[in-house]
Design an enzyme around this catalytic site. Structure first.
Site, PDB file in Angstrom:
ATOM      1  N   LEU A 120       0.814  -1.220   0.000  1.00  0.00           N
ATOM      2  CA  LEU A 120       0.000   0.000   0.000  1.00  0.00           C
ATOM      3  C   LEU A 120       0.847   1.269   0.000  1.00  0.00           C
ATOM      4  CD1 LEU A 120      -2.590  -1.094   2.723  1.00  0.00           C
ATOM      5  CD2 LEU A 120      -2.698  -1.490   0.259  1.00  0.00           C
ATOM      6  N   TYR A 127       2.082  11.392 -11.606  1.00  0.00           N
ATOM      7  CA  TYR A 127       1.563  10.412 -10.659  1.00  0.00           C
ATOM      8  C   TYR A 127       1.118   9.148 -11.388  1.00  0.00           C
ATOM      9  CZ  TYR A 127      -1.541   8.289  -7.173  1.00  0.00           C
ATOM     10  OH  TYR A 127      -2.168   7.410  -6.313  1.00  0.00           O
ATOM     11  N   LYS A 161       2.580   5.240 -11.188  1.00  0.00           N
ATOM     12  CA  LYS A 161       1.731   4.112 -10.804  1.00  0.00           C
ATOM     13  C   LYS A 161       1.741   3.030 -11.881  1.00  0.00           C
ATOM     14  CE  LYS A 161      -0.041   4.802  -6.712  1.00  0.00           C
ATOM     15  NZ  LYS A 161       0.232   3.842  -5.627  1.00  0.00           N
ATOM     16  N   ASN A 200     -11.092   7.345  -6.163  1.00  0.00           N
ATOM     17  CA  ASN A 200     -11.041   8.100  -4.912  1.00  0.00           C
ATOM     18  C   ASN A 200     -11.557   7.243  -3.762  1.00  0.00           C
ATOM     19  OD1 ASN A 200     -10.420  11.121  -5.669  1.00  0.00           O
ATOM     20  ND2 ASN A 200     -11.822  10.343  -7.227  1.00  0.00           N
ATOM     21  N   PRO A 223     -43.760  13.828  39.118  1.00  0.00           N
ATOM     22  CA  PRO A 223     -44.693  12.958  39.861  1.00  0.00           C
ATOM     23  C   PRO A 223     -46.102  13.561  39.923  1.00  0.00           C
ATOM     24  CG  PRO A 223     -42.591  13.063  40.999  1.00  0.00           C
ATOM     25  CD  PRO A 223     -42.519  14.079  39.895  1.00  0.00           C
ATOM     26  N   GLY A 224     -47.102  12.735  39.661  1.00  0.00           N
ATOM     27  CA  GLY A 224     -48.490  13.161  39.737  1.00  0.00           C
ATOM     28  C   GLY A 224     -48.990  13.917  38.525  1.00  0.00           C
TER      29      GLY A 224
END
Length: 369
Positions: A53, A103, A107, A132, A281-282
Site C-alpha cells: 500500500l 503520478y 503508478k 477516490n 410525579p403526579g
C-alpha cells in the site's frame, strides 16, 4: 499466517491493519517510512501475503513519484527474490495509471514492474486500480477531496469547488478493506488482469458538497440523513469522523414547564420524529386525539399509566407502564389518550410520532380521556 503491510501508517493501511488484527490467527508485519529499513529483509523472508500500500500522491518534489511508487516497489520485489519468496503480492494502484501525468506514470510503472515480476517468478500478483477512496482516518488536503471537504466544513473553514458538475467515482474504505480480505482468501474480484472494488459510487462534486453541508445542518435541525441511500450513509460516517473531540455533542432545545419537559431529539421527513418527554410525579399529559397522526410511547424510567378512550365510546382502557419492563404502547388514531406519572420520581418517556410536527396542520384535538 504472516501478512506484510507496506504503507502501514497510511489511510488504507491503518484501516486494513485494524481489521486484520481482529483475526487472531494472523500476524501483521507493519512497514512504513518510520520502520527500520533492515526489517524489510526479515519481513520479506517471512511473509505469506503482502499488501503493498506504500505510495505517494502529493509529494513536495515530483521526483518522489517515481522514487516511491516505482522505486520502493522495485526494492520490495528484489528483496522477495533474494529470499525466493513467491507469496502473493497485492498492489494499491490508481485509476490515474491510465493518465499521462507524473503520478499516473509512476503508478503504471509500478504495475508493469509487478506484472513482469509475476512472469519471471510465477508469483500471484493482484493489482487494484483504486478511484477516490473515502472514509475514517483519511487526511484532508492529501488523500481525497472528500476528506478535505469533511474536515473544512466540520470546522467552519472555507472550501473551493472548481466545478460542481465534475463527475466522480468513489469507493468507501470499508468496502476496500472487505475486498482486500477476499483477496487474502483467494476470492478477489478480478477482471481482465486487474482487480476491482465491487461497490463504486458515482456522483458529482456539487452533490458531495451539498450532502456534507446538510450533515452539519442536521445537528442544528435535529434531523437524520436518508440512511437508505448507501453513499449518503457512508459519507455521513466519514463526516462524523472529522469532528473534533470537543464537537461530539450538541444541545437540544428543552421545552420546560412545571409539569416537566418535552424535547425533540430526531426528525426525519419519511420516518417521523422522536422526542423525550419527562413528567413530574403526579402529572398527567396529553388528553388529546389525532385523525391521522399516530405515536408510540416507551417509558424508560419511572412508572405510570397510559389511558385511552375511543372518540365514540365512554369506556377507558388503561396500560400500566414502567422503566422496569420496557414495552412499546401504540397510540392509534381516533383514541383520546393521556399519560400520568404514578411514581415518586420523574418519568421519562421516549415518544415516536409518524410525522414531523406541522403548526399549520397539528392534527391534535383536545379531549379529556
Amino acid at each position: 499466517m504472516k501478512i506484510l503491510v507496506t504503507g502501514s501508517k497510511g489511510f488504507i493501511g491503518k484501516n486494513l491493519i485494524a481489521k486484520l488484527k481482529s483475526q487472531n490467527y494472523i500476524e501483521v508485519l507493519e512497514y512504513s517510512r518510520e520502520t527500520n529499513k533492515d526489517l524489510l529483509d526479515e519481513y520479506c523472508k517471512e511473509a505469506d501475503f503482502i499488501f503493498h500500500l506504500a505510495g505517494v500522491n502529493r509529494p513536495k518534489d515530483q521526483s518522489d513519484f517515481m522514487d516511491v511508487n516505482y522505486g520502493f516497489t522495485s526494492i520490495l520485489l528484489d528483496t522477495l527474490k533474494k529470499y525466493q519468496n513467491t507469496c502473493p503480492v497485492m498492489l494499491a494502484s490508481s485509476t490515474q495509471a491510465e493518465q499521462n501525468n507524473p503520478y499516473g506514470i509512476s503508478k503504471k510503472a509500478g504495475e508493469d514492474l509487478l506484472f513482469e515480476y509475476s512472469k519471471k517468478t510465477g508469483a500471484k500478483v493482484l493489482v487494484y486500480r483504486l478511484p477516490n477512496v473515502f472514509g475514517k482516518w483519511s487526511r484532508p488536503n492529501y488523500n481525497s477531496v472528500v476528506a478535505t471537504f469533511c474536515h473544512n466544513i466540520a470546522h467552519d473553514l472555507p472550501i473551493k469547488v472548481s466545478d460542481p458538475s465534475l463527475e466522480m467515482k468513489l469507493v468507501y474504505i470499508d468496502d476496500v478493506v472487505e475486498e482486500l480480505l477476499e483477496a487474502l482468501s483467494g476470492n478477489e474480484n478480478s477482471i481482465q488482469g486487474y482487480c476491482q472494488i465491487p461497490v463504486v459510487h458515482k456522483t458529482t462534486l456539487g452533490e458531495i458538497v451539498e450532502l456534507i453541508y446538510s450533515f452539519k445542518k442536521s445537528r442544528e435541525e435535529r434531523s437524520i440523513p436518508n440512511m437508505s441511500h448507501t453513499f449518503t450513509k457512508k459519507l455521513y460516517s466519514t463526516f462524523l469522523s472529522f469532528l473534533s473531540e470537543n464537537q461530539f455533542s450538541y444541545d437540544l432545545k428543552m421545552n420546560v414547564d412545571l409539569r416537566g419537559s418535552f424535547t425533540e431529539f430526531i426528525k426525519t421527513p419519511d420516518r417521523g420524529q422522536i422526542s423525550v418527554n419527562i413528567s413530574k410525579p403526579g402529572i398527567t399529559k396529553g388528553n388529546h386525539w389525532h385523525h391521522s397522526k399516530n405515536e408510540k410511547f416507551l417509558v424508560v424510567s419511572g412508572q405510570g399509566v397510559i389511558r385511552f378512550r375511543n372518540f365514540n365510546s365512554n369506556e377507558v382502557v388503561e396500560y400500566f407502564v414502567s422503566g422496569d419492563k420496557l414495552e412499546v404502547v401504540d397510540i392509534p388514531v381516533g383514541y383520546t389518550h393521556s399519560i400520568e406519572n404514578l411514581g415518586n420520581a420523574d418519568m421519562v418517556t421516549i415518544m415516536w410520532v409518524n410525522e414531523i410536527f406541522d403548526p399549520e396542520k397539528p392534527d391534535t384535538i383536545y379531549l379529556e380521556v
